[in-house]
Design an enzyme around this catalytic site. Structure first.
Site, PDB file in Angstrom:
ATOM      1  N   HIS A 194      36.898   1.328 -16.264  1.00 53.70           N
ATOM      2  CA  HIS A 194      36.258   0.022 -17.022  1.00 53.70           C
ATOM      3  C   HIS A 194      37.394  -0.843 -18.168  1.00 53.70           C
ATOM      4  O   HIS A 194      36.840  -1.174 -18.782  1.00 53.70           O
ATOM      5  CB  HIS A 194      34.623  -0.338 -17.751  1.00 53.70           C
ATOM      6  CG  HIS A 194      34.020  -0.099 -16.879  1.00 53.70           C
ATOM      7  ND1 HIS A 194      33.612  -1.384 -15.318  1.00 53.70           N
ATOM      8  CD2 HIS A 194      33.016   1.064 -16.806  1.00 53.70           C
ATOM      9  CE1 HIS A 194      32.756  -0.374 -14.861  1.00 53.70           C
ATOM     10  NE2 HIS A 194      32.485   1.074 -14.953  1.00 53.70           N
ATOM     11  N   LYS A 215      26.286  -8.827 -27.103  1.00 53.89           N
ATOM     12  CA  LYS A 215      26.653  -8.746 -25.826  1.00 53.89           C
ATOM     13  C   LYS A 215      25.018  -9.734 -25.242  1.00 53.89           C
ATOM     14  O   LYS A 215      25.136 -11.101 -24.546  1.00 53.89           O
ATOM     15  CB  LYS A 215      25.703  -8.022 -24.668  1.00 53.89           C
ATOM     16  CG  LYS A 215      27.857  -6.835 -24.470  1.00 53.89           C
ATOM     17  CD  LYS A 215      28.147  -6.018 -23.323  1.00 53.89           C
ATOM     18  CE  LYS A 215      29.156  -5.695 -22.888  1.00 53.89           C
ATOM     19  NZ  LYS A 215      29.994  -5.088 -24.114  1.00 53.89           N
ATOM     20  N   GLU A 253      23.242  -5.297 -15.803  1.00 47.18           N
ATOM     21  CA  GLU A 253      22.702  -6.580 -15.588  1.00 47.18           C
ATOM     22  C   GLU A 253      23.087  -6.291 -14.262  1.00 47.18           C
ATOM     23  O   GLU A 253      24.244  -5.135 -13.454  1.00 47.18           O
ATOM     24  CB  GLU A 253      24.094  -7.017 -15.645  1.00 47.18           C
ATOM     25  CG  GLU A 253      25.278  -7.131 -16.468  1.00 47.18           C
ATOM     26  CD  GLU A 253      26.404  -7.624 -17.211  1.00 47.18           C
ATOM     27  OE1 GLU A 253      25.164  -8.594 -18.163  1.00 47.18           O
ATOM     28  OE2 GLU A 253      27.296  -7.120 -17.733  1.00 47.18           O
ATOM     29  N   ARG A 273      37.499 -10.663 -31.870  1.00 50.30           N
ATOM     30  CA  ARG A 273      38.881 -10.195 -32.734  1.00 50.30           C
ATOM     31  C   ARG A 273      40.114 -10.096 -32.114  1.00 50.30           C
ATOM     32  O   ARG A 273      39.961 -11.581 -30.512  1.00 50.30           O
ATOM     33  CB  ARG A 273      38.688  -8.506 -32.014  1.00 50.30           C
ATOM     34  CG  ARG A 273      38.757  -8.057 -30.980  1.00 50.30           C
ATOM     35  CD  ARG A 273      38.041  -6.385 -31.636  1.00 50.30           C
ATOM     36  NE  ARG A 273      37.799  -6.158 -29.738  1.00 50.30           N
ATOM     37  CZ  ARG A 273      38.557  -6.132 -28.797  1.00 50.30           C
ATOM     38  NH1 ARG A 273      39.646  -6.638 -28.804  1.00 50.30           N
ATOM     39  NH2 ARG A 273      37.484  -5.465 -27.793  1.00 50.30           N
TER      40      ARG A 273
END
Lengths: 183, 511
Positions: free
Chosen positions: B239, B121, B204, B296
């Site tokens: 999530h 990330k 974040e 992917r």
């Protein structure tokens, strides 16, 4: 042919007896009530059920208002602890009288149980600890997810059965908390 | 296409539904498939679906599907020329992609250099900034727990902590209070370590409410990258995606073009050369922020396939073999057509906090019909193991418009039967039938505000249900020979179902 089973509904054991009459017709007693169906097994494992009196007399196609039900034992053990039945697009999980209660991670009985088969990642209490009602006592991991297991009651840890790194089965007792007497 | 297959034999380094789906794509191209499997997976659906199978030994992912040496040995022993990694496991591991290349084989995925630049990330965020793609305020550096907590204090709560190497929601947490940060980071590190072998975390600002919109991309080895438009995956729980659709009801042509261009710009910058997905958050003002790139094929790729008419596995194999997108896509109109929705069917109880389940699937009946596709990795008699994730199958529908697609999905869920262990099928139907979903009022946190959808109706089973349960015990269940003998009476005593089902197998392994 007669088949009798018992289920637990709302804490009460309900006896259900199904009796084959003729031509695929079955009379089913649920407690005091009597229901009648035409029951036709399907090759996909389901059973087509048409409530009696609804075009089930052989002159009509079976059951414009009928439905297909699917059933299977559920739970880990052979025979399962519960019975699942799916009809009208909904699965009902029926408790069997002999079934051990599983699933509930933190019972009000003070015993913290493994909610599923997995590995104990962490034990966060020891015998003699005073714990709050929602305090995390152990962490179990299964299927790549972590689950915090909290005390169901406030009290004192009497026994820690869980060992870090150990594999546990669903329903295994991990920690026993003795509830604090209400002041 | 089958006349001149790009490879003779390809190994699939994965399990379950995605390995079955890749094997099908390979077969359509005239390519033989090689399955690999752990001990508990010896009779998993993907082993039955492939032309060859190699036992890796072991049961945990680490000692089987994540063991690079074992996978490479299996490829060598079977003479496979290429390896398709599926999703999860080794799919985003550049060390693996390099090892495949060094072994003289083809990795059906992006080159490892591009993976390194986009896979983590932190790296991806820096590349996105350099490519002029908007990002969320936060840090891509993991300089220990204290530094992460300091950043959180600076940008303000709530924040997201995520696995740097991650994807699929593993190791990702939303944290509301500063006091909870240390715990969340520690738990995230453990999950990240277990899932990816890398425990670095990033942090974040939480953008809420937001929609999850992602762009499917495909690149070739000749510098060309094409956007195959957006998917909306806003319906999530913790999530993890629950429902995914294409196109998004809130993305118009202009936004689609701008998001597609941003994704392609980023991919071209790093020399991306296979299927990949650029994920964004879209806020209520219509601003989009870069989240991450999944290097992917994704779980939800079928919805893109259904609205574009493309087969992404075919394209992946062709571009990996050096094919040019300009040739492969010549004459194709890539404009999204109709509407597709995917529902992830998982062995879990939404009614009990999404608790995952494992055990014997005693009765499986998957939906079929016009516009219905089921990518499944299970069958009646399959013992769902505890070692891997809980997804059993994906139910995907296509219809000319969204309203029809919703209704089609609802009916297909109604017709879906997985019995023996808890599943989320009824939960999925509640969500699909809910007004918020039907009217497309979606956000990534919608399910956390709607515990009623997870909980379901609190009604007792009525007498008809109990009667049906007993008649199912008397007459129902899948049994060997029932079809041949034809009648219920031939199925024998009412208790026979108990004795018959354990150990029953619908298919035999043929090799």
């Amino acid at each position: 042919m007669k088949v009798t089973r018992e289920f637990v509904r709302d804490g009460e054991t309900v006896a259900v007896q199904a009796e084959a009459i003729d031509g695929g017709r079955w009379r089913v007693r649920v407690g005091e009530r009597v229901l009648e169906f035409v029951a036709v097994p399907m090759v996909d494992g389901g059973v087509r059920l048409t409530p009696a009196g609804e075009h089930a007399d052989g002159h009509h196609a079976v059951g414009s208002r009928g439905f297909v039900a699917y059933g299977a034992a559920a739970g880990k053990e052979i025979g399962g602890r519960e019975f699942q039945v799916r009809l009208r697009g909904r699965t009902h999980t029926l408790a069997l009288p002999s079934g051990r209660r599983g699933g509930a991670a933190a019972g009000g009985d003070g015993i913290v149980r493994a909610p599923m088969t997995g590995t104990v990642l962490d034990v966060r209490c020891k015998v003699g600890d005073e714990v709050a009602a929602d305090q995390t006592l152990a962490v179990v991991t299964a299927m790549k997810m972590e689950h915090k297991l909290v005390a169901g009651v406030a009290g004192v840890v009497r026994e820690v059965q869980a060992q870090k790194g150990a594999t546990v089965e669903q329903g295994d007792a991990l920690v026993t908390v003795e509830a604090k007497a209400k002041a | 296409m089958a006349a001149n297959p790009p490879f003779r034999r390809v190994l699939i380094a994965n399990r379950g539904e995605i390995a079955v789906r890749v094997a099908r794509g390979l077969r359509e191209l005239g390519i033989e498939s090689v399955a690999v499997h752990s001990d508990v997976d010896a009779r998993c659906a993907h082993v039955l679906a492939c032309d060859h199978a190699v036992a890796l030994g072991g049961n945990s992912a680490t000692e089987s599907y994540l063991d690079i040496q074992k996978v490479l040995d299996a490829a060598r022993r079977t003479g496979a020329e290429a390896i398709h990694p599926g999703y999860g496991f080794l799919s985003e591991n550049s060390t693996f992609a390099r090892a495949v290349r060094d072994a003289g084989l083809v990795f059906v995925g992006p080159n490892p250099e591009a993976m390194d630049r986009l896979g983590g990330k932190k790296a991806a965020r820096e590349e996105a900034i350099a490519a002029g793609v908007p990002v969320i305020p936060g840090t891509e550096q993991d300089e220990g727990d204290d530094a992460l907590i300091a950043v959180a204090k600076k940008i303000g709560m709530p924040v997201m902590v995520k696995a740097s190497a991650g994807g699929g929601g593993r190791g990702m947490r939303r944290v509301e209070k500063e006091a909870d940060l240390a715990d969340a980071i520690a738990a995230g590190r453990r999950e990240a370590k277990a899932s990816f072998g890398d425990d670095r975390m990033i942090l974040e600002r939480a953008v809420f409410p937001a929609r999850h919109i992602e762009i499917q991309m495909i690149g070739d080895r000749h510098g060309r990258v094409v956007s195959l438009h957006e998917r909306e995956c806003s319906v999530q729980r913790r999530h993890q995606k629950v429902l995914e659709e294409a196109p998004s009801a809130v993305v118009d042509e202009d936004l689609r073009r701008r998001m597609g261009e941003a994704a392609v710009r980023l991919a071209e910058r790093v020399g991306y050369d296979n299927a990949g997905t650029c994920e964004f958050l879209l806020d209520e003002q219509g601003r989009f922020y870069f989240l991450e790139v999944n290097t992917r094929l994704q779980v939800e790729h079928p919805v893109t396939e259904l609205v574009t008419g493309l087969d992404l596995v075919h394209l992946q194999v062709h571009v990996a073999a050096g094919g040019k997108l300009d040739d492969l896509l010549r004459g194709r109109d890539l404009t999204p057509r109709g509407h597709a929705i995917e529902a992830r069917i998982c062995a879990e109880s939404p009614e009990q906090g999404y608790l995952p389940a494992a055990g014997l699937l005693r009765l499986v009946r998957e939906a079929s019909g016009p516009g219905i596709r089921v990518d499944s990795g299970v069958y009646t008699g399959w013992q769902v193991p505890t070692h891997y994730d809980s997804m059993l199958a994906k139910l995907v529908v296509w219809a000319p418009d969204r309203a029809t697609a919703c209704e089609r999905l609802s009916q297909a869920l109604r017709d879906t039967v997985y019995l023996g262990i808890p599943t989320n099928v009824d939960f999925l139907r509640r969500v699909v039938d809910d007004e918020a979903f039907r009217t497309c009022k979606l956000s990534t946190d919608m399910l956390s505000h709607r515990p009623d959808l997870a909980q379901g109706p609190q009604t007792l089973p009525d007498d008809e249900v109990l009667a049906a349960a007993v008649l199912c015990q008397a007459l129902g269940g899948v049994r060997a020979g029932a079809a041949a003998t034809g009648t219920a009476a031939a199925a024998g005593s009412p208790t026979a179902v108990w004795q018959r089902l354990p150990g029953f197998r619908l298919f035999e392994v043929t090799r």
